[in-house]
Design an enzyme around this catalytic site. Structure first.
Site, PDB file in Angstrom:
ATOM      1  N   ASP A  17      16.873 -31.310   2.006  1.00 21.26           N
ATOM      2  CA  ASP A  17      16.167 -30.417   2.929  1.00 21.26           C
ATOM      3  C   ASP A  17      15.755 -31.243   4.142  1.00 21.26           C
ATOM      4  O   ASP A  17      15.031 -32.236   4.005  1.00 21.26           O
ATOM      5  CB  ASP A  17      14.929 -29.864   2.207  1.00 21.26           C
ATOM      6  CG  ASP A  17      14.182 -28.851   3.045  1.00 21.26           C
ATOM      7  OD1 ASP A  17      14.384 -28.808   4.285  1.00 21.26           O
ATOM      8  OD2 ASP A  17      13.380 -28.103   2.461  1.00 21.26           O
ATOM      9  N   ILE A  18      16.192 -30.849   5.310  1.00 17.93           N
ATOM     10  CA  ILE A  18      15.967 -31.679   6.495  1.00 17.93           C
ATOM     11  C   ILE A  18      14.480 -31.830   6.831  1.00 17.93           C
ATOM     12  O   ILE A  18      14.062 -32.849   7.364  1.00 17.93           O
ATOM     13  CB  ILE A  18      16.802 -31.160   7.699  1.00 17.93           C
ATOM     14  CG1 ILE A  18      16.949 -32.270   8.741  1.00 17.93           C
ATOM     15  CG2 ILE A  18      16.192 -29.898   8.309  1.00 17.93           C
ATOM     16  CD1 ILE A  18      18.127 -32.113   9.642  1.00 17.93           C
ATOM     17  N   ASN A  31      18.548 -21.712  18.655  1.00 16.61           N
ATOM     18  CA  ASN A  31      19.305 -20.770  19.499  1.00 16.61           C
ATOM     19  C   ASN A  31      18.906 -21.022  20.952  1.00 16.61           C
ATOM     20  O   ASN A  31      17.916 -21.708  21.228  1.00 16.61           O
ATOM     21  CB  ASN A  31      19.065 -19.321  19.073  1.00 16.61           C
ATOM     22  CG  ASN A  31      17.605 -18.929  19.138  1.00 16.61           C
ATOM     23  OD1 ASN A  31      16.957 -19.067  20.177  1.00 16.61           O
ATOM     24  ND2 ASN A  31      17.058 -18.463  18.031  1.00 16.61           N
ATOM     25  N   GLY A  39      17.383 -19.960   8.683  1.00 19.18           N
ATOM     26  CA  GLY A  39      18.074 -21.213   8.410  1.00 19.18           C
ATOM     27  C   GLY A  39      17.227 -22.444   8.680  1.00 19.18           C
ATOM     28  O   GLY A  39      16.025 -22.470   8.384  1.00 19.18           O
ATOM     29  N   VAL A  40      17.848 -23.451   9.257  1.00 19.17           N
ATOM     30  CA  VAL A  40      17.166 -24.711   9.550  1.00 19.17           C
ATOM     31  C   VAL A  40      15.971 -24.458  10.480  1.00 19.17           C
ATOM     32  O   VAL A  40      14.885 -25.003  10.278  1.00 19.17           O
ATOM     33  CB  VAL A  40      18.138 -25.684  10.264  1.00 19.17           C
ATOM     34  CG1 VAL A  40      17.429 -26.944  10.689  1.00 19.17           C
ATOM     35  CG2 VAL A  40      19.299 -26.021   9.366  1.00 19.17           C
ATOM     36  N   ASP A  41      16.179 -23.628  11.470  1.00 24.47           N
ATOM     37  CA  ASP A  41      15.127 -23.359  12.460  1.00 24.47           C
ATOM     38  C   ASP A  41      13.865 -22.793  11.787  1.00 24.47           C
ATOM     39  O   ASP A  41      12.752 -23.266  12.041  1.00 24.47           O
ATOM     40  CB  ASP A  41      15.684 -22.384  13.499  1.00 24.47           C
ATOM     41  CG  ASP A  41      14.746 -22.233  14.679  1.00 24.47           C
ATOM     42  OD1 ASP A  41      14.924 -22.968  15.660  1.00 24.47           O
ATOM     43  OD2 ASP A  41      13.825 -21.412  14.602  1.00 24.47           O
ATOM     44  N   THR A 126      27.197 -23.992  11.297  1.00 22.54           N
ATOM     45  CA  THR A 126      27.971 -23.494  10.142  1.00 22.54           C
ATOM     46  C   THR A 126      27.199 -22.500   9.266  1.00 22.54           C
ATOM     47  O   THR A 126      27.685 -22.099   8.215  1.00 22.54           O
ATOM     48  CB  THR A 126      28.494 -24.648   9.260  1.00 22.54           C
ATOM     49  OG1 THR A 126      27.373 -25.362   8.720  1.00 22.54           O
ATOM     50  CG2 THR A 126      29.364 -25.596  10.071  1.00 22.54           C
ATOM     51  N   GLY A 127      26.020 -22.113   9.721  1.00 24.12           N
ATOM     52  CA  GLY A 127      25.255 -21.091   8.997  1.00 24.12           C
ATOM     53  C   GLY A 127      25.425 -19.755   9.692  1.00 24.12           C
ATOM     54  O   GLY A 127      26.524 -19.191   9.724  1.00 24.12           O
ATOM     55  N   TYR A 129      25.784 -19.043  12.670  1.00 19.10           N
ATOM     56  CA  TYR A 129      26.765 -19.039  13.759  1.00 19.10           C
ATOM     57  C   TYR A 129      28.213 -19.122  13.264  1.00 19.10           C
ATOM     58  O   TYR A 129      29.154 -19.142  14.047  1.00 19.10           O
ATOM     59  CB  TYR A 129      26.454 -20.140  14.773  1.00 19.10           C
ATOM     60  CG  TYR A 129      25.321 -19.788  15.731  1.00 19.10           C
ATOM     61  CD1 TYR A 129      24.608 -18.596  15.608  1.00 19.10           C
ATOM     62  CD2 TYR A 129      24.966 -20.629  16.775  1.00 19.10           C
ATOM     63  CE1 TYR A 129      23.574 -18.272  16.469  1.00 19.10           C
ATOM     64  CE2 TYR A 129      23.934 -20.306  17.656  1.00 19.10           C
ATOM     65  CZ  TYR A 129      23.246 -19.129  17.494  1.00 19.10           C
ATOM     66  OH  TYR A 129      22.224 -18.810  18.360  1.00 19.10           O
TER      67      TYR A 129
HETATM   68  P1  ADP Z   1      23.437 -22.150  12.896  1.00 20.84           P
HETATM   69  O1  ADP Z   1      22.754 -20.930  13.463  1.00 20.84           O
HETATM   70  O2  ADP Z   1      23.611 -23.257  13.939  1.00 20.84           O
HETATM   71  O3  ADP Z   1      24.707 -21.805  12.195  1.00 20.84           O
HETATM   72  P2  ADP Z   1      21.798 -22.328  10.433  1.00 20.84           P
HETATM   73  O4  ADP Z   1      20.400 -22.829  10.372  1.00 20.84           O
HETATM   74  O5  ADP Z   1      22.017 -20.873  10.174  1.00 20.84           O
HETATM   75  O6  ADP Z   1      22.377 -22.800  11.859  1.00 20.84           O
HETATM   76  O7  ADP Z   1      22.688 -23.124   9.375  1.00 20.84           O
HETATM   77  C1  ADP Z   1      23.181 -24.423   9.565  1.00 20.84           C
HETATM   78  C2  ADP Z   1      23.334 -25.130   8.218  1.00 20.84           C
HETATM   79  O8  ADP Z   1      22.055 -25.614   7.795  1.00 20.84           O
HETATM   80  C3  ADP Z   1      23.834 -24.273   7.058  1.00 20.84           C
HETATM   81  O9  ADP Z   1      24.744 -25.062   6.297  1.00 20.84           O
HETATM   82  C4  ADP Z   1      22.565 -23.998   6.241  1.00 20.84           C
HETATM   83  O10 ADP Z   1      22.845 -23.804   4.859  1.00 20.84           O
HETATM   84  C5  ADP Z   1      21.824 -25.297   6.415  1.00 20.84           C
HETATM   85  N1  ADP Z   1      20.363 -25.283   6.157  1.00 20.84           N
HETATM   86  C6  ADP Z   1      19.511 -24.230   6.067  1.00 20.84           C
HETATM   87  N2  ADP Z   1      18.244 -24.667   5.835  1.00 20.84           N
HETATM   88  C7  ADP Z   1      18.299 -26.029   5.770  1.00 20.84           C
HETATM   89  C8  ADP Z   1      17.349 -27.081   5.530  1.00 20.84           C
HETATM   90  N3  ADP Z   1      16.060 -26.818   5.332  1.00 20.84           N
HETATM   91  N4  ADP Z   1      17.786 -28.371   5.545  1.00 20.84           N
HETATM   92  C9  ADP Z   1      19.093 -28.664   5.768  1.00 20.84           C
HETATM   93  N5  ADP Z   1      20.035 -27.730   5.992  1.00 20.84           N
HETATM   94  C10 ADP Z   1      19.655 -26.436   5.982  1.00 20.84           C
END
Ligand code: ADP
Length: 176
Positions: A17-18, A31, A39-41, A126-127, A129
């Site tokens: 988890d980042i 975005n 997602g990550v954001d 890759t999530g 988007y």
């Molecule tokens: P984007 O909109 O750029 O595609 P996302 O956040 O939807 O970004 O997804 C990008 C990647 O990050 C995906 O592989 C998703 O599973 C992963 N992800 C989601 N949450 C976390 C987290 N807390 N730590 C690391 N990776 C994550």
């Protein structure tokens, strides 16, 4: 987990988890409006607190162009800063690959400007988007390799991947 050395820099791929990383810079998959999302954001804003959004609103009211990156406070996260990078929404247009490459490359430039020597990346694009992993992972590593041919102040680049499929795609690209 896989790790290689490129010049002065350790480049590794780990599952995790980042937001839990203790590292100078945490890169966010943002975005272009820097508006917050899932997602990550979502995870970064939830763990880092409202200070991060307050800082980006104040410093970047116009948002951030696709392919670019900007830095903000890391709020409560154990990092010096968050770097908000904007990947493209996937399409077959070749400009997409260039924009994803730039999102990685420009994040590293922003990290250097903010005196960061260690950087954690998620898999940008890759999530939500929908960038295909098999195309995105080689682009990420190409950007990192190109960057490291010109800059040597970053000693650690860690890809923090959320699931096994993403981890494997990045591990496959980590060869000397
Ligand atoms: P984007 O909109 O750029 O595609 P996302 O956040 O939807 O970004 O997804 C990008 C990647 O990050 C995906 O592989 C998703 O599973 C992963 N992800 C989601 N949450 C976390 C987290 N807390 N730590 C690391 N990776 C994550």
């Amino acid at each position: 987990m896989k790790q290689i050395q490129i010049n002065n820099t350790t480049v590794e791929a780990v599952k995790g988890d980042i937001v839990k990383q203790e590292i100078d810079a945490i890169v966010n998959a943002a975005n272009s409006h820097l508006m917050g999302g899932g997602g990550v954001d979502g995870a970064i804003h939830a763990a880092g607190g409202p200070e991060i959004m307050a800082d980006t609103d104040r410093r970047y009211p116009a948002g951030c162009l696709t392919g670019s990156a900007v830095a903000s406070t890391a709020g409560r996260l154990k990092a010096k800063c968050v770097i908000h990078a904007v990947a493209p929404r996937y399409s077959s247009n070749p400009v997409c690959a260039e924009l994803l490459y730039k999102a990685y490359y420009n994040s590293l430039i922003v990290a250097v400007r903010n005196n960061c020597t260690s950087v954690a990346f998620p898999s940008l694009g890759t999530g939500a988007y929908r960038y295909p992993l098999g195309e995105a992972a080689p682009i990420a590593l190409k950007a990192v390799r190109d960057f490291l041919q010109k800059h040597d102040s970053i000693t650690l680049i860690r890809f923090v991947l959320f699931d096994d499929k993403t981890l494997s795609a990045f591990e496959k690209e980590l060869t000397q």
